[in-house]
Design a protein around this motif. Structure first.
Motif, PDB file in Angstrom:
ATOM      1  N   UNK A  12       0.841  -1.203   0.000  1.00  0.00           N
ATOM      2  CA  UNK A  12       0.000   0.000   0.000  1.00  0.00           C
ATOM      3  C   UNK A  12       0.874   1.251   0.000  1.00  0.00           C
ATOM      4  N   UNK A  13       1.939   1.243   0.794  1.00  0.00           N
ATOM      5  CA  UNK A  13       2.850   2.388   0.808  1.00  0.00           C
ATOM      6  C   UNK A  13       3.551   2.542  -0.535  1.00  0.00           C
ATOM      7  N   UNK A  14       3.966   1.432  -1.118  1.00  0.00           N
ATOM      8  CA  UNK A  14       4.621   1.490  -2.425  1.00  0.00           C
ATOM      9  C   UNK A  14       3.706   2.115  -3.463  1.00  0.00           C
ATOM     10  N   UNK A  15       2.446   1.702  -3.497  1.00  0.00           N
ATOM     11  CA  UNK A  15       1.542   2.262  -4.497  1.00  0.00           C
ATOM     12  C   UNK A  15       1.305   3.749  -4.255  1.00  0.00           C
ATOM     13  N   UNK A  16       1.144   4.135  -2.990  1.00  0.00           N
ATOM     14  CA  UNK A  16       0.937   5.555  -2.707  1.00  0.00           C
ATOM     15  C   UNK A  16       2.176   6.378  -3.039  1.00  0.00           C
ATOM     16  N   UNK A  17       3.356   5.814  -2.862  1.00  0.00           N
ATOM     17  CA  UNK A  17       4.566   6.532  -3.258  1.00  0.00           C
ATOM     18  C   UNK A  17       4.584   6.746  -4.770  1.00  0.00           C
ATOM     19  N   UNK A  18       4.124   5.752  -5.516  1.00  0.00           N
ATOM     20  CA  UNK A  18       4.051   5.943  -6.965  1.00  0.00           C
ATOM     21  C   UNK A  18       2.906   6.863  -7.355  1.00  0.00           C
ATOM     22  N   UNK A  19       1.861   6.927  -6.568  1.00  0.00           N
ATOM     23  CA  UNK A  19       0.818   7.919  -6.826  1.00  0.00           C
ATOM     24  C   UNK A  19       1.385   9.326  -6.698  1.00  0.00           C
ATOM     25  N   UNK A  20       2.264   9.531  -5.723  1.00  0.00           N
ATOM     26  CA  UNK A  20       2.916  10.831  -5.604  1.00  0.00           C
ATOM     27  C   UNK A  20       3.846  11.072  -6.794  1.00  0.00           C
ATOM     28  N   UNK A  21       4.578  10.040  -7.189  1.00  0.00           N
ATOM     29  CA  UNK A  21       5.447  10.156  -8.356  1.00  0.00           C
ATOM     30  C   UNK A  21       4.634  10.500  -9.600  1.00  0.00           C
ATOM     31  N   UNK A  22       3.496   9.851  -9.772  1.00  0.00           N
ATOM     32  CA  UNK A  22       2.659  10.144 -10.934  1.00  0.00           C
ATOM     33  C   UNK A  22       2.089  11.553 -10.872  1.00  0.00           C
ATOM     34  N   UNK A  57      -4.144   8.333  14.179  1.00  0.00           N
ATOM     35  CA  UNK A  57      -3.926   8.466  12.740  1.00  0.00           C
ATOM     36  C   UNK A  57      -4.353   9.849  12.264  1.00  0.00           C
ATOM     37  N   UNK A  58      -3.757  10.357  11.180  1.00  0.00           N
ATOM     38  CA  UNK A  58      -4.118  11.689  10.694  1.00  0.00           C
ATOM     39  C   UNK A  58      -5.587  11.776  10.291  1.00  0.00           C
ATOM     40  N   UNK A  59      -6.204  12.866  10.642  1.00  0.00           N
ATOM     41  CA  UNK A  59      -7.557  13.214  10.198  1.00  0.00           C
ATOM     42  C   UNK A  59      -7.452  14.519   9.399  1.00  0.00           C
ATOM     43  N   UNK A  60      -8.494  14.894   8.660  1.00  0.00           N
ATOM     44  CA  UNK A  60      -8.401  16.105   7.825  1.00  0.00           C
ATOM     45  C   UNK A  60      -8.030  17.370   8.588  1.00  0.00           C
ATOM     46  N   UNK A  61      -8.366  17.435   9.876  1.00  0.00           N
ATOM     47  CA  UNK A  61      -8.034  18.649  10.627  1.00  0.00           C
ATOM     48  C   UNK A  61      -6.575  18.690  11.056  1.00  0.00           C
ATOM     49  N   UNK A  62      -5.862  17.579  10.905  1.00  0.00           N
ATOM     50  CA  UNK A  62      -4.467  17.518  11.349  1.00  0.00           C
ATOM     51  C   UNK A  62      -3.470  17.967  10.294  1.00  0.00           C
ATOM     52  N   UNK A  63      -3.724  17.624   9.029  1.00  0.00           N
ATOM     53  CA  UNK A  63      -2.680  17.813   8.022  1.00  0.00           C
ATOM     54  C   UNK A  63      -3.268  17.750   6.618  1.00  0.00           C
ATOM     55  N   UNK A  64      -2.543  18.320   5.689  1.00  0.00           N
ATOM     56  CA  UNK A  64      -2.900  18.344   4.267  1.00  0.00           C
ATOM     57  C   UNK A  64      -2.204  17.167   3.590  1.00  0.00           C
ATOM     58  N   UNK A  65      -2.940  16.058   3.444  1.00  0.00           N
ATOM     59  CA  UNK A  65      -2.389  14.815   2.912  1.00  0.00           C
ATOM     60  C   UNK A  65      -3.341  14.219   1.875  1.00  0.00           C
ATOM     61  N   UNK A  66      -2.862  13.217   1.146  1.00  0.00           N
ATOM     62  CA  UNK A  66      -3.720  12.370   0.339  1.00  0.00           C
ATOM     63  C   UNK A  66      -4.207  12.949  -0.972  1.00  0.00           C
ATOM     64  N   UNK A  67      -3.597  14.042  -1.446  1.00  0.00           N
ATOM     65  CA  UNK A  67      -3.991  14.663  -2.712  1.00  0.00           C
ATOM     66  C   UNK A  67      -5.440  15.148  -2.687  1.00  0.00           C
ATOM     67  N   UNK A  68      -5.981  15.375  -1.481  1.00  0.00           N
ATOM     68  CA  UNK A  68      -7.333  15.934  -1.446  1.00  0.00           C
ATOM     69  C   UNK A  68      -7.314  17.412  -1.839  1.00  0.00           C
ATOM     70  N   UNK A 121       1.153  13.016  -0.629  1.00  0.00           N
ATOM     71  CA  UNK A 121       1.404  11.694  -0.056  1.00  0.00           C
ATOM     72  C   UNK A 121       0.246  11.287   0.844  1.00  0.00           C
ATOM     73  N   UNK A 122      -0.066   9.999   0.844  1.00  0.00           N
ATOM     74  CA  UNK A 122      -1.132   9.489   1.692  1.00  0.00           C
ATOM     75  C   UNK A 122      -0.605   9.196   3.088  1.00  0.00           C
ATOM     76  N   UNK A 123      -1.523   9.180   4.055  1.00  0.00           N
ATOM     77  CA  UNK A 123      -1.110   8.973   5.438  1.00  0.00           C
ATOM     78  C   UNK A 123      -0.434   7.630   5.667  1.00  0.00           C
ATOM     79  N   UNK A 124      -0.731   6.614   4.849  1.00  0.00           N
ATOM     80  CA  UNK A 124      -0.092   5.315   5.067  1.00  0.00           C
ATOM     81  C   UNK A 124       1.406   5.380   4.800  1.00  0.00           C
ATOM     82  N   UNK A 125       1.822   6.344   3.998  1.00  0.00           N
ATOM     83  CA  UNK A 125       3.237   6.507   3.663  1.00  0.00           C
ATOM     84  C   UNK A 125       3.810   7.772   4.269  1.00  0.00           C
ATOM     85  N   UNK A 126       3.289   8.153   5.428  1.00  0.00           N
ATOM     86  CA  UNK A 126       3.747   9.383   6.070  1.00  0.00           C
ATOM     87  C   UNK A 126       3.491   9.294   7.572  1.00  0.00           C
TER      88      UNK A 126
END
Length: 444
Positions: free
Chosen positions: A144-154, A333-344, A411-416
Protein backbone atom coordinates in the motif's frame (compact mmCIF):
# COMPACT_ATOMS: atom_id res chain seq x y z
CA UNK A 1 15.39 -8.47 13.13
CA UNK A 2 12.53 -9.16 15.55
CA UNK A 3 10.09 -6.33 16.17
CA UNK A 4 8.23 -6.53 19.50
CA UNK A 5 5.03 -5.01 18.11
CA UNK A 6 4.93 -7.44 15.22
CA UNK A 7 5.68 -10.38 17.50
CA UNK A 8 2.82 -9.43 19.84
CA UNK A 9 0.76 -12.57 20.52
CA UNK A 10 -2.64 -10.86 20.47
CA UNK A 11 -3.09 -9.65 16.91
CA UNK A 12 -6.58 -8.52 15.91
CA UNK A 13 -6.72 -10.23 12.53
CA UNK A 14 -10.00 -8.66 11.47
CA UNK A 15 -8.80 -5.16 12.29
CA UNK A 16 -5.60 -5.79 10.32
CA UNK A 17 -7.60 -7.18 7.42
CA UNK A 18 -9.81 -4.09 7.38
CA UNK A 19 -6.81 -1.76 7.56
CA UNK A 20 -5.08 -3.57 4.70
CA UNK A 21 -8.25 -3.53 2.61
CA UNK A 22 -8.83 0.18 3.23
CA UNK A 23 -5.28 1.26 2.47
CA UNK A 24 -4.98 -0.88 -0.66
CA UNK A 25 -8.35 0.35 -1.94
CA UNK A 26 -7.52 3.99 -1.22
CA UNK A 27 -4.26 3.66 -3.13
CA UNK A 28 -5.90 2.00 -6.12
CA UNK A 29 -8.64 4.64 -6.29
CA UNK A 30 -5.96 7.30 -6.54
CA UNK A 31 -3.94 5.34 -9.10
CA UNK A 32 -7.05 4.94 -11.22
CA UNK A 33 -7.77 8.66 -11.16
CA UNK A 34 -4.19 9.59 -12.04
CA UNK A 35 -4.15 7.22 -15.02
CA UNK A 36 -7.70 7.77 -16.29
CA UNK A 37 -7.81 11.58 -16.40
CA UNK A 38 -5.69 11.74 -19.58
CA UNK A 39 -5.83 9.96 -22.93
CA UNK A 40 -3.58 7.03 -23.80
CA UNK A 41 -0.95 9.13 -25.64
CA UNK A 42 -0.31 11.01 -22.39
CA UNK A 43 0.04 7.73 -20.54
CA UNK A 44 2.68 6.37 -22.89
CA UNK A 45 4.59 9.63 -23.40
CA UNK A 46 7.55 10.59 -21.28
CA UNK A 47 6.83 14.08 -19.98
CA UNK A 48 10.30 14.52 -18.51
CA UNK A 49 13.48 12.40 -18.66
CA UNK A 50 13.38 12.53 -14.86
CA UNK A 51 10.14 10.56 -14.78
CA UNK A 52 8.73 7.31 -16.16
CA UNK A 53 5.76 7.23 -18.53
CA UNK A 54 2.61 6.97 -16.46
CA UNK A 55 1.84 3.59 -18.00
CA UNK A 56 5.14 2.24 -16.64
CA UNK A 57 4.17 3.26 -13.10
CA UNK A 58 0.78 1.59 -13.51
CA UNK A 59 2.18 -1.80 -14.53
CA UNK A 60 5.09 -1.51 -12.06
CA UNK A 61 2.56 -1.11 -9.24
CA UNK A 62 0.85 -4.32 -10.33
CA UNK A 63 4.13 -6.15 -10.78
CA UNK A 64 5.41 -5.29 -7.30
CA UNK A 65 2.08 -6.30 -5.80
CA UNK A 66 2.26 -9.63 -7.58
CA UNK A 67 5.91 -10.15 -6.63
CA UNK A 68 5.46 -9.57 -2.89
CA UNK A 69 1.90 -10.61 -2.13
CA UNK A 70 1.15 -13.38 -4.61
CA UNK A 71 4.64 -14.85 -4.99
CA UNK A 72 6.54 -14.06 -1.77
CA UNK A 73 3.59 -14.35 0.64
CA UNK A 74 1.29 -16.84 -1.12
CA UNK A 75 4.01 -18.83 -2.89
CA UNK A 76 2.30 -18.71 -6.28
CA UNK A 77 3.94 -18.91 -9.69
CA UNK A 78 4.61 -15.74 -11.66
CA UNK A 79 1.65 -14.60 -13.73
CA UNK A 80 3.81 -12.99 -16.43
CA UNK A 81 7.47 -13.68 -15.72
CA UNK A 82 8.51 -12.18 -19.05
CA UNK A 83 7.66 -8.64 -17.85
CA UNK A 84 9.57 -8.70 -14.56
CA UNK A 85 12.67 -7.10 -16.07
CA UNK A 86 10.65 -4.34 -17.74
CA UNK A 87 9.29 -3.19 -14.41
CA UNK A 88 12.39 -3.66 -12.28
CA UNK A 89 13.20 -0.09 -11.21
CA UNK A 90 16.91 -0.94 -10.93
CA UNK A 91 17.28 -2.60 -14.30
CA UNK A 92 16.33 0.35 -16.52
CA UNK A 93 16.80 4.06 -15.70
CA UNK A 94 13.75 6.26 -16.16
CA UNK A 95 15.16 7.90 -19.26
CA UNK A 96 15.22 4.53 -21.06
CA UNK A 97 11.79 3.26 -20.10
CA UNK A 98 9.83 4.76 -23.04
CA UNK A 99 11.90 2.63 -25.42
CA UNK A 100 11.01 -0.62 -23.66
CA UNK A 101 8.24 -2.94 -24.93
CA UNK A 102 5.90 -1.83 -22.13
CA UNK A 103 2.38 -3.11 -21.72
CA UNK A 104 -0.02 -0.73 -23.50
CA UNK A 105 -2.52 1.11 -21.26
CA UNK A 106 -5.43 -1.34 -21.59
CA UNK A 107 -3.18 -4.33 -20.95
CA UNK A 108 -1.46 -2.62 -18.03
CA UNK A 109 -4.83 -1.84 -16.45
CA UNK A 110 -6.03 -5.41 -16.96
CA UNK A 111 -2.85 -6.86 -15.46
CA UNK A 112 -2.97 -4.60 -12.37
CA UNK A 113 -6.67 -5.37 -11.92
CA UNK A 114 -6.13 -9.14 -12.17
CA UNK A 115 -3.34 -8.97 -9.60
CA UNK A 116 -5.54 -6.94 -7.28
CA UNK A 117 -8.41 -9.39 -7.60
CA UNK A 118 -6.17 -12.27 -6.57
CA UNK A 119 -4.76 -10.21 -3.70
CA UNK A 120 -8.26 -9.52 -2.40
CA UNK A 121 -8.91 -13.26 -2.34
CA UNK A 122 -5.60 -13.78 -0.52
CA UNK A 123 -6.43 -11.10 2.04
CA UNK A 124 -9.66 -12.83 3.05
CA UNK A 125 -7.71 -15.76 4.51
CA UNK A 126 -4.36 -14.10 5.25
CA UNK A 127 -2.37 -15.28 8.26
CA UNK A 128 -0.90 -12.29 10.08
CA UNK A 129 1.55 -14.39 12.08
CA UNK A 130 4.15 -16.67 10.53
CA UNK A 131 7.03 -15.06 8.72
CA UNK A 132 8.44 -11.57 9.27
CA UNK A 133 6.87 -10.59 5.96
CA UNK A 134 3.35 -11.58 7.01
CA UNK A 135 3.38 -10.60 10.69
CA UNK A 136 0.90 -7.81 11.42
CA UNK A 137 0.18 -7.61 7.70
CA UNK A 138 3.53 -5.98 6.97
CA UNK A 139 3.62 -7.07 3.31
CA UNK A 140 0.17 -5.61 2.66
CA UNK A 141 1.21 -2.36 4.32
CA UNK A 142 4.46 -2.26 2.37
CA UNK A 143 2.58 -2.65 -0.92
CA UNK A 144 0.00 0.00 0.00
CA UNK A 145 2.85 2.39 0.81
CA UNK A 146 4.62 1.49 -2.42
CA UNK A 147 1.54 2.26 -4.50
CA UNK A 148 0.94 5.55 -2.71
CA UNK A 149 4.57 6.53 -3.26
CA UNK A 150 4.05 5.94 -6.97
CA UNK A 151 0.82 7.92 -6.83
CA UNK A 152 2.92 10.83 -5.60
CA UNK A 153 5.45 10.16 -8.36
CA UNK A 154 2.66 10.14 -10.93
CA UNK A 155 1.34 13.43 -9.56
CA UNK A 156 4.83 14.89 -10.10
CA UNK A 157 4.61 13.66 -13.70
CA UNK A 158 1.26 15.42 -14.05
CA UNK A 159 2.86 18.63 -12.79
CA UNK A 160 5.65 18.29 -15.39
CA UNK A 161 3.19 17.42 -18.16
CA UNK A 162 2.50 20.18 -20.69
CA UNK A 163 -1.03 20.80 -21.81
CA UNK A 164 -4.42 21.69 -20.32
CA UNK A 165 -5.47 20.94 -16.79
CA UNK A 166 -6.35 17.29 -16.22
CA UNK A 167 -6.70 17.15 -12.44
CA UNK A 168 -8.81 19.27 -10.13
CA UNK A 169 -9.34 19.36 -6.38
CA UNK A 170 -10.78 21.88 -3.91
CA UNK A 171 -8.35 24.34 -2.39
CA UNK A 172 -7.49 24.13 1.31
CA UNK A 173 -9.66 26.20 3.61
CA UNK A 174 -8.47 29.82 3.82
CA UNK A 175 -7.07 30.83 7.18
CA UNK A 176 -6.20 34.21 8.70
CA UNK A 177 -2.65 35.35 8.12
CA UNK A 178 -0.49 33.56 10.68
CA UNK A 179 0.66 36.00 13.37
CA UNK A 180 2.03 33.56 15.92
CA UNK A 181 5.68 33.34 16.95
CA UNK A 182 8.12 32.95 14.07
CA UNK A 183 10.08 30.23 15.82
CA UNK A 184 9.82 27.74 18.66
CA UNK A 185 12.50 26.69 21.16
CA UNK A 186 13.03 22.93 21.34
CA UNK A 187 14.78 22.14 24.64
CA UNK A 188 17.94 20.07 24.51
CA UNK A 189 18.29 16.55 25.83
CA UNK A 190 17.75 12.98 24.70
CA UNK A 191 14.75 11.65 22.81
CA UNK A 192 13.76 8.43 21.09
CA UNK A 193 14.33 8.59 17.34
CA UNK A 194 12.97 6.01 14.91
CA UNK A 195 10.64 3.17 15.84
CA UNK A 196 10.60 -0.46 16.89
CA UNK A 197 6.84 -0.56 17.47
CA UNK A 198 5.20 0.76 14.28
CA UNK A 199 4.08 -2.43 12.48
CA UNK A 200 4.25 -1.03 8.95
CA UNK A 201 7.36 1.12 9.39
CA UNK A 202 9.99 0.49 6.72
CA UNK A 203 13.53 -0.66 7.37
CA UNK A 204 15.22 2.75 7.35
CA UNK A 205 12.92 3.96 10.17
CA UNK A 206 14.24 1.19 12.45
CA UNK A 207 15.32 0.57 15.13
CA UNK A 208 14.29 3.04 17.81
CA UNK A 209 17.34 4.55 19.49
CA UNK A 210 18.22 7.35 21.87
CA UNK A 211 19.55 10.53 20.32
CA UNK A 212 20.95 13.55 22.14
CA UNK A 213 20.02 16.92 20.64
CA UNK A 214 21.16 20.31 21.91
CA UNK A 215 18.61 23.10 22.35
CA UNK A 216 17.62 24.80 19.11
CA UNK A 217 15.01 27.07 17.61
CA UNK A 218 12.95 25.96 14.59
CA UNK A 219 10.54 27.87 12.37
CA UNK A 220 6.93 27.56 13.52
CA UNK A 221 5.81 27.08 9.92
CA UNK A 222 7.56 26.20 6.67
CA UNK A 223 9.21 29.06 4.77
CA UNK A 224 6.61 30.79 2.61
CA UNK A 225 6.63 31.99 -0.98
CA UNK A 226 6.59 35.57 0.27
CA UNK A 227 9.65 35.04 2.45
CA UNK A 228 11.43 33.25 -0.38
CA UNK A 229 10.63 36.11 -2.77
CA UNK A 230 12.51 38.43 -0.41
CA UNK A 231 15.57 36.23 -0.88
CA UNK A 232 15.17 36.45 -4.66
CA UNK A 233 14.66 40.23 -4.65
CA UNK A 234 17.75 40.67 -2.49
CA UNK A 235 19.82 39.02 -5.22
CA UNK A 236 20.03 35.65 -3.49
CA UNK A 237 20.60 33.76 -6.73
CA UNK A 238 23.37 36.17 -7.76
CA UNK A 239 25.43 36.19 -4.57
CA UNK A 240 27.90 33.35 -4.23
CA UNK A 241 28.33 33.89 -0.48
CA UNK A 242 25.03 32.15 0.32
CA UNK A 243 25.76 28.95 -1.61
CA UNK A 244 27.89 25.90 -1.09
CA UNK A 245 30.50 25.43 -3.81
CA UNK A 246 28.43 22.63 -5.35
CA UNK A 247 25.25 24.66 -5.08
CA UNK A 248 26.77 27.73 -6.70
CA UNK A 249 28.13 25.64 -9.57
CA UNK A 250 24.67 24.13 -10.05
CA UNK A 251 22.96 27.53 -10.04
CA UNK A 252 25.41 28.89 -12.63
CA UNK A 253 25.27 25.83 -14.86
CA UNK A 254 21.48 25.69 -14.99
CA UNK A 255 20.76 29.44 -14.72
CA UNK A 256 18.46 29.05 -11.73
CA UNK A 257 16.73 32.23 -10.62
CA UNK A 258 13.57 31.08 -8.76
CA UNK A 259 11.75 27.89 -7.74
CA UNK A 260 10.83 25.50 -10.53
CA UNK A 261 7.68 26.48 -12.44
CA UNK A 262 7.99 30.19 -11.47
CA UNK A 263 8.38 33.07 -13.91
CA UNK A 264 8.32 36.81 -13.47
CA UNK A 265 5.57 38.86 -15.11
CA UNK A 266 6.36 42.52 -14.60
CA UNK A 267 6.44 43.10 -10.85
CA UNK A 268 4.73 39.86 -9.89
CA UNK A 269 5.66 36.21 -9.89
CA UNK A 270 3.54 33.60 -11.64
CA UNK A 271 3.71 29.81 -11.38
CA UNK A 272 2.36 26.90 -13.37
CA UNK A 273 0.47 24.37 -11.29
CA UNK A 274 -1.08 21.31 -12.94
CA UNK A 275 -1.72 23.10 -16.22
CA UNK A 276 -2.93 26.40 -14.74
CA UNK A 277 -0.90 29.62 -14.53
CA UNK A 278 -1.56 31.65 -11.38
CA UNK A 279 -0.06 34.36 -9.22
CA UNK A 280 2.29 32.90 -6.63
CA UNK A 281 0.40 33.03 -3.30
CA UNK A 282 2.69 34.70 -0.75
CA UNK A 283 1.38 32.88 2.33
CA UNK A 284 1.79 29.31 1.04
CA UNK A 285 4.89 27.25 1.87
CA UNK A 286 7.37 27.49 -0.97
CA UNK A 287 7.55 24.29 -3.04
CA UNK A 288 9.74 22.92 -5.85
CA UNK A 289 13.06 24.10 -4.42
CA UNK A 290 16.15 21.90 -4.29
CA UNK A 291 18.35 21.35 -1.25
CA UNK A 292 20.90 23.85 -2.51
CA UNK A 293 18.22 26.56 -2.71
CA UNK A 294 16.88 25.74 0.75
CA UNK A 295 20.38 25.80 2.22
CA UNK A 296 21.20 29.12 0.51
CA UNK A 297 18.01 30.75 1.77
CA UNK A 298 18.77 29.59 5.30
CA UNK A 299 22.27 31.09 5.13
CA UNK A 300 20.87 34.34 3.75
CA UNK A 301 18.40 34.46 6.64
CA UNK A 302 21.21 33.93 9.16
CA UNK A 303 19.98 30.46 9.96
CA UNK A 304 20.48 26.88 8.80
CA UNK A 305 18.50 23.81 7.85
CA UNK A 306 17.57 21.57 10.79
CA UNK A 307 19.28 18.24 11.09
CA UNK A 308 17.12 15.17 10.64
CA UNK A 309 17.31 14.46 14.39
CA UNK A 310 16.26 18.03 15.19
CA UNK A 311 13.33 17.79 12.80
CA UNK A 312 12.14 14.53 14.33
CA UNK A 313 12.49 15.81 17.88
CA UNK A 314 10.42 18.88 16.98
CA UNK A 315 7.82 16.60 15.40
CA UNK A 316 7.60 13.77 17.95
CA UNK A 317 8.99 14.71 21.36
CA UNK A 318 6.46 15.50 24.07
CA UNK A 319 8.37 17.32 26.83
CA UNK A 320 5.54 16.74 29.33
CA UNK A 321 5.85 12.96 29.15
CA UNK A 322 9.27 12.46 27.58
CA UNK A 323 7.65 10.19 24.96
CA UNK A 324 8.12 10.23 21.23
CA UNK A 325 4.65 10.14 19.68
CA UNK A 326 3.71 8.80 16.24
CA UNK A 327 2.75 12.26 14.99
CA UNK A 328 3.13 15.83 16.26
CA UNK A 329 -0.44 15.80 17.64
CA UNK A 330 -0.12 12.41 19.34
CA UNK A 331 -0.61 8.78 18.39
CA UNK A 332 -3.92 9.02 16.49
CA UNK A 333 -3.93 8.47 12.74
CA UNK A 334 -4.12 11.69 10.69
CA UNK A 335 -7.56 13.21 10.20
CA UNK A 336 -8.40 16.10 7.83
CA UNK A 337 -8.03 18.65 10.63
CA UNK A 338 -4.47 17.52 11.35
CA UNK A 339 -2.68 17.81 8.02
CA UNK A 340 -2.90 18.34 4.27
CA UNK A 341 -2.39 14.82 2.91
CA UNK A 342 -3.72 12.37 0.34
CA UNK A 343 -3.99 14.66 -2.71
CA UNK A 344 -7.33 15.93 -1.45
CA UNK A 345 -5.88 19.36 -2.26
CA UNK A 346 -3.35 19.92 -5.03
CA UNK A 347 -1.38 22.64 -3.29
CA UNK A 348 0.08 23.40 0.14
CA UNK A 349 -2.23 25.00 2.68
CA UNK A 350 -1.40 28.53 3.90
CA UNK A 351 1.27 28.80 6.56
CA UNK A 352 -0.23 28.41 10.01
CA UNK A 353 -3.01 26.06 8.93
CA UNK A 354 -4.06 22.99 10.92
CA UNK A 355 -3.62 24.16 14.53
CA UNK A 356 -5.02 20.77 15.60
CA UNK A 357 -1.93 19.19 14.06
CA UNK A 358 0.70 21.22 15.87
CA UNK A 359 3.29 19.66 18.14
CA UNK A 360 3.19 20.06 21.95
CA UNK A 361 5.73 22.87 21.55
CA UNK A 362 3.57 24.65 18.97
CA UNK A 363 5.33 23.80 15.69
CA UNK A 364 2.84 23.61 12.81
CA UNK A 365 2.56 21.74 9.52
CA UNK A 366 5.32 19.27 10.24
CA UNK A 367 3.21 16.62 8.50
CA UNK A 368 1.82 17.21 5.00
CA UNK A 369 1.93 20.26 2.71
CA UNK A 370 5.59 20.03 1.60
CA UNK A 371 8.46 17.60 2.10
CA UNK A 372 11.04 19.45 4.18
CA UNK A 373 14.72 19.32 3.35
CA UNK A 374 17.02 18.68 6.30
CA UNK A 375 20.75 19.20 6.63
CA UNK A 376 21.41 15.48 6.99
CA UNK A 377 22.75 12.85 4.63
CA UNK A 378 20.69 9.67 4.27
CA UNK A 379 22.39 7.20 6.59
CA UNK A 380 21.33 4.04 8.47
CA UNK A 381 20.37 4.11 12.11
CA UNK A 382 22.53 2.16 14.60
CA UNK A 383 21.49 -1.47 14.35
CA UNK A 384 19.88 -1.09 10.92
CA UNK A 385 19.04 -4.30 9.07
CA UNK A 386 17.76 -4.29 5.49
CA UNK A 387 14.28 -5.80 5.09
CA UNK A 388 12.84 -7.22 2.95
CA UNK A 389 15.38 -6.21 0.27
CA UNK A 390 18.52 -4.07 0.18
CA UNK A 391 17.31 -1.97 -2.73
CA UNK A 392 14.65 -0.19 -0.70
CA UNK A 393 17.10 1.74 1.50
CA UNK A 394 20.57 0.29 1.86
CA UNK A 395 21.84 1.00 -1.65
CA UNK A 396 21.01 4.70 -1.22
CA UNK A 397 22.85 5.31 2.06
CA UNK A 398 25.62 7.87 1.74
CA UNK A 399 26.40 11.56 1.27
CA UNK A 400 24.91 11.69 -2.25
CA UNK A 401 21.38 11.92 -0.85
CA UNK A 402 19.79 14.40 1.56
CA UNK A 403 16.92 13.52 3.86
CA UNK A 404 13.45 15.05 3.54
CA UNK A 405 10.83 14.74 6.25
CA UNK A 406 7.14 15.25 6.90
CA UNK A 407 5.39 14.33 3.68
CA UNK A 408 3.55 16.61 1.26
CA UNK A 409 0.02 17.28 0.09
CA UNK A 410 0.64 14.54 -2.47
CA UNK A 411 1.40 11.69 -0.06
CA UNK A 412 -1.13 9.49 1.69
CA UNK A 413 -1.11 8.97 5.44
CA UNK A 414 -0.09 5.32 5.07
CA UNK A 415 3.24 6.51 3.66
CA UNK A 416 3.75 9.38 6.07
CA UNK A 417 4.42 9.46 9.82
CA UNK A 418 6.74 11.10 12.30
CA UNK A 419 9.45 8.52 11.65
CA UNK A 420 9.08 8.28 7.86
CA UNK A 421 12.25 9.13 5.91
CA UNK A 422 12.43 10.31 2.33
CA UNK A 423 15.62 11.08 0.44
CA UNK A 424 16.75 12.55 -2.86
CA UNK A 425 19.63 14.20 -4.65
CA UNK A 426 20.25 17.82 -3.53
CA UNK A 427 19.53 19.03 -7.08
CA UNK A 428 15.95 17.71 -7.21
CA UNK A 429 13.23 20.33 -7.71
CA UNK A 430 10.36 18.53 -9.45
CA UNK A 431 9.42 16.89 -6.15
CA UNK A 432 6.99 18.62 -3.77
CA UNK A 433 9.83 19.90 -1.59
CA UNK A 434 10.04 22.92 0.69
CA UNK A 435 11.78 23.54 4.00
CA UNK A 436 11.88 25.35 7.32
CA UNK A 437 14.96 26.78 9.01
CA UNK A 438 16.53 26.45 12.44
CA UNK A 439 19.24 27.98 14.60
CA UNK A 440 21.17 26.73 17.59
CA UNK A 441 19.90 28.09 20.90
CA UNK A 442 23.05 30.10 21.51
CA UNK A 443 22.95 31.83 18.13
CA UNK A 444 21.57 35.35 17.82
Amino acid sequence: MTDPAIDAPHIDAEALRERALTTLTTARTRTTLLTSCVEDPDLTAQHSPLMSPLVWDLAHIGNQEELWLLRAVAGRDAMRPEIDGLYDAFEHPRSERPSLPLLPPAEARAYAAEVRGRVMDLLESADFHGTRLTQAGFAFGMIAQHEQQHDETMLITHQLRKGPQALTAPDPEPVPLFTGPAEVLVPGGPFTMGTSTEPWALDNERPAHRREVASFHIDTTPVTNGAYQAFIEDGGYDNERWWTAEGWAHVRKHSLYAPLFWRRDGKQWLRRRFGVTEVVPPDEPVVHVCWYEADAYARWAGRRLPTEAEWEKAARHDPATGRSTRYPWGDADPAPEHANLGQRHLRPAPAGSYPAGESPLGVRQLIGDVWEWTASDFLPYPGFQAFPYKEYSEVFFGPEYKVLRGGSFAVDQVACRGTFRNWDYPIRRQIFSGFRTARSAGDV
